[in-house]
Design an enzyme around this catalytic site. Structure first.
Site, PDB file in Angstrom:
ATOM      1  N   LYS A 106       2.343  -4.052   6.592  1.00 49.12           N
ATOM      2  CA  LYS A 106       2.748  -3.956   5.080  1.00 49.12           C
ATOM      3  C   LYS A 106       4.305  -3.694   5.117  1.00 49.12           C
ATOM      4  O   LYS A 106       4.944  -4.351   4.392  1.00 49.12           O
ATOM      5  CB  LYS A 106       2.046  -2.706   4.426  1.00 49.12           C
ATOM      6  CG  LYS A 106       0.530  -3.033   4.288  1.00 49.12           C
ATOM      7  CD  LYS A 106       0.207  -4.353   3.401  1.00 49.12           C
ATOM      8  CE  LYS A 106      -1.202  -4.612   3.293  1.00 49.12           C
ATOM      9  NZ  LYS A 106      -1.583  -6.022   2.699  1.00 49.12           N
ATOM     10  N   TYR A 127      -1.488  -1.090  10.713  1.00 51.45           N
ATOM     11  CA  TYR A 127      -1.838  -1.636   9.520  1.00 51.45           C
ATOM     12  C   TYR A 127      -0.603  -1.343   8.457  1.00 51.45           C
ATOM     13  O   TYR A 127      -0.048  -2.264   8.129  1.00 51.45           O
ATOM     14  CB  TYR A 127      -3.015  -1.013   9.022  1.00 51.45           C
ATOM     15  CG  TYR A 127      -3.238  -1.281   7.517  1.00 51.45           C
ATOM     16  CD1 TYR A 127      -3.465  -2.622   6.930  1.00 51.45           C
ATOM     17  CD2 TYR A 127      -3.102  -0.354   6.522  1.00 51.45           C
ATOM     18  CE1 TYR A 127      -3.758  -2.950   5.575  1.00 51.45           C
ATOM     19  CE2 TYR A 127      -3.457  -0.431   5.087  1.00 51.45           C
ATOM     20  CZ  TYR A 127      -3.499  -1.838   4.747  1.00 51.45           C
ATOM     21  OH  TYR A 127      -3.642  -2.158   3.346  1.00 51.45           O
ATOM     22  N   SER A 157       0.704  -1.188  -0.165  1.00 49.99           N
ATOM     23  CA  SER A 157      -0.034  -0.094  -0.097  1.00 49.99           C
ATOM     24  C   SER A 157       0.970   1.240   0.069  1.00 49.99           C
ATOM     25  O   SER A 157       1.900   1.089   0.546  1.00 49.99           O
ATOM     26  CB  SER A 157      -0.846  -0.039   1.107  1.00 49.99           C
ATOM     27  OG  SER A 157      -1.354   1.252   1.554  1.00 49.99           O
TER      28      SER A 157
END
Ligand code: NAD
Ligand code: UDP
Length: 331
Positions: free
Chosen positions: A152, A148, A124
Site C-alpha cells: 500500500k 501487505y 489503509s
C-alpha cells in the site's frame, strides 16, 4: 458519468457500487473473483434495481484493460482490486507484491494511454504502522510492519511520483481504518471462507457457532479496558466516502490522502459486548497472549476528510454489529 470499479465484487467494492448506482453513476466493473463470488453481481442489481457492465478478469491483463478502456469513455477509476490478508502477506510476500503492485501499474499505464487521469485508490491505515500520536493525522510518519502494508505504501509513492510527473492527474488516496458491517438489506457483506484473521468476521463465526469461542489477543494494553482499540467504520459509510472522493477528483487536480474513519476508538471488549447486546447472542471468549505486531490503539483524526471531502461517517457501532449479523443470518 462513467466509473470503472476494479475489485467491485469484493466487500468494499460491492457496497461502493451500490452507492454509486443509487447516485446514478454508470458503472463498469472488473473482478477476477479471487476473493469474491459471482452472486454478488446479482445482489447489487437487486438492491439498486439498476444494471452495470461487468468484465470477468484480472487487472494485470492489459489486453482486457485495453478492451475496457477502448469500449467505454471512463471518467474516474476506483481501484479496489488487490489482496488484503496481512498474515498471508507475511507468508507469501511475492504474491502480494505481484498482484497489488502490477495491477496498479498496468491500470495506471492504461489510464495514461486513454487520458483517464482521475483515480481513487484504496489504501489503509496500516501505512501508519506504529503511530506516534493519536488520533492519527494524514501527515503522520508512514511506515509499515508487513508486506501487505508495504504494498500500500509503495503504491502511494508510485501514485505521488505519477502526479508529480504530470499535473493533469487527479488522485485521492483513501486510508481506510477498520471497515465492518454490511448493507442493511442483508444481501451483501463480508463472509470469509477460511478462519478469519479480523475481529468482526471472527465474532460472527462464533455467533453462528461455526467457531467455539473468540480469542482476545491481550488485555494488558494501555487502553480503557486493556484490549486493543480500533476505529471501526460502517462499510456503507465508507462506500459513501468514495462518492465524495470521486466528486473531489472530478473537480481538482493533484494528489492527496484522506483518512476514512469515524474518529472514535472502540476496544475489542466494547465491540464484543455491543454485538452481544444488539443481536441477543452469546460470544464466549478467552483472553490469550497479544498477537505479534499488534498495536494498542489506532484511530483517525477525520477532520481533513470532513474539510476537504465533506465526508463524515454517521452510522454507529450498534448499526455495524446489527447489519453485520443480519447479513450472516441471511447468507
Ligand atoms: P476484497 O478481497 O473483498 O475485495 C477485493 C476484490 O478484488 C475481490 O473481489 C477480488 O476478487 C478482486 N481482485 C483481487 N485481485 C484482483 C485482480 N488482480 N484483478 C481483478 N480483481 C481482483 O477486499 P475489500 O475488503 O473489499 O478491500 C478492497 C480494497 O481495500 C483492497 O485493496 C484492500 O487492500 C483495501 N483495504 C481493505 C480494508 C479492509 O479491512 N477490508 C482495509 C484497508 C484497505
Ligand atoms: N483481535 C482479537 N481477536 C481476533 C482478531 C482480532 O482480539 O480473533 C483484536 C486485535 O488484536 C485488534 C482488534 O481485534 O486489537 C482488531 O483486529 P483486526 O485484525 O480486525 O484489525 P487490525 O488489527 O488489522 O486493525
Amino acid at each position: 458519468m462513467k466509473i470503472l470499479v476494479t475489485g467491485g465484487a469484493g466487500f468494499i467494492g460491492s457496497h461502493t457500487t451500490v452507492e454509486l448506482l443509487n447516485s446514478n453513476y454508470e458503472i463498469v466493473m472488473i473482478d477476477n473473483f479471487s476473493n469474491s463470488n459471482k452472486e454478488v453481481l446479482n445482489k447489487i442489481k437487486i438492491i439498486t434495481q439498476k444494471d452495470f457492465v461487468f468484465y470477468e478478469g484480472d487487472v494485470q491483463d492489459n489486453i482486457l484493460l485495453e478492451k475496457i478502456f477502448s469500449e467505454h469513455n471512463i471518467d474516474v477509476v476506483i481501484h479496489f482490486a488487490g489482496y488484503k490478508a496481512v498474515g498471508e502477506s507475511v507468508k507469501q510476500p511475492l504474491k502480494y507484491y505481484e498482484n497489488n503492485l502490477y495491477s496498479t501499474i498496468e491500470l495506471c499505464q492504461m489510464m495514461e494511454k486513454y487520458k483517464v487521469k482521475k483515480l481513487v485508490f484504496s489504501s489503509s491505515a496500516t501505512v501508519y504502522g506504529q503511530p506516534d500520536k493519536l488520533p492519527i493525522k494524514e501527515d503522520s510518519k508512514l511506515m509499515t510492519t508487513n508486506p501487505y502494508g508495504t504494498t500500500k505504501l509503495m503504491i502511494e509513492n508510485i501514485l505521488k511520483d505519477l502526479a508529480v510527473s504530470d499535473e493533469t492527474w487527479s488522485i485521492a488516496i483513501l486510508r481506510y481504518f477498520n471497515p465492518i458491517g454490511a448493507h442493511e438489506s442483508g444481501l451483501i457483506g463480508e463472509n470469509p471462507k477460511d478462519i478469519p484473521n479480523n475481529l468482526m468476521p471472527y465474532i460472527m463465526k462464533v455467533a453462528t457457532k461455526e467457531l467455539d469461542n473468540l480469542n482476545i489477543f491481550g488485555n494488558d494494553y494501555n487502553t480503557h479496558d486493556g484490549t486493543g482499540v480500533r476505529d471501526y467504520i460502517h462499510v456503507v459509510d465508507l462506500a459513501k466516502g468514495h462518492l465524495k472522493a470521486c466528486e473531489k477528483v472530478l473537480k481538482s487536480n493533484g494528489i492527496d490522502a484522506y483518512n476514512l474513519g469515524t474518529g472514535t476508538g472502540y476496544s475489542v471488549l466494547d465491540l464484543v459486548n455491543t454485538f452481544m447486546k444488539v443481536n441477543q447472542v452469546n460470544i464466549p471468549y478467552k483472553i490469550i497472549d497479544r498477537r505479534p505486531g499488534d498495536i494498542a490503539s489506532c484511530y483517525a483524526d477525520n477532520s481533513y476528510a470532513k474539510e476537504k471531502l465533506n465526508f463524515e461517517a454517521t452510522k454507529t457501532i450498534e448499526d455495524m454489529c446489527r447489519d453485520a449479523f443480519n447479513f450472516i443470518k441471511n447468507s
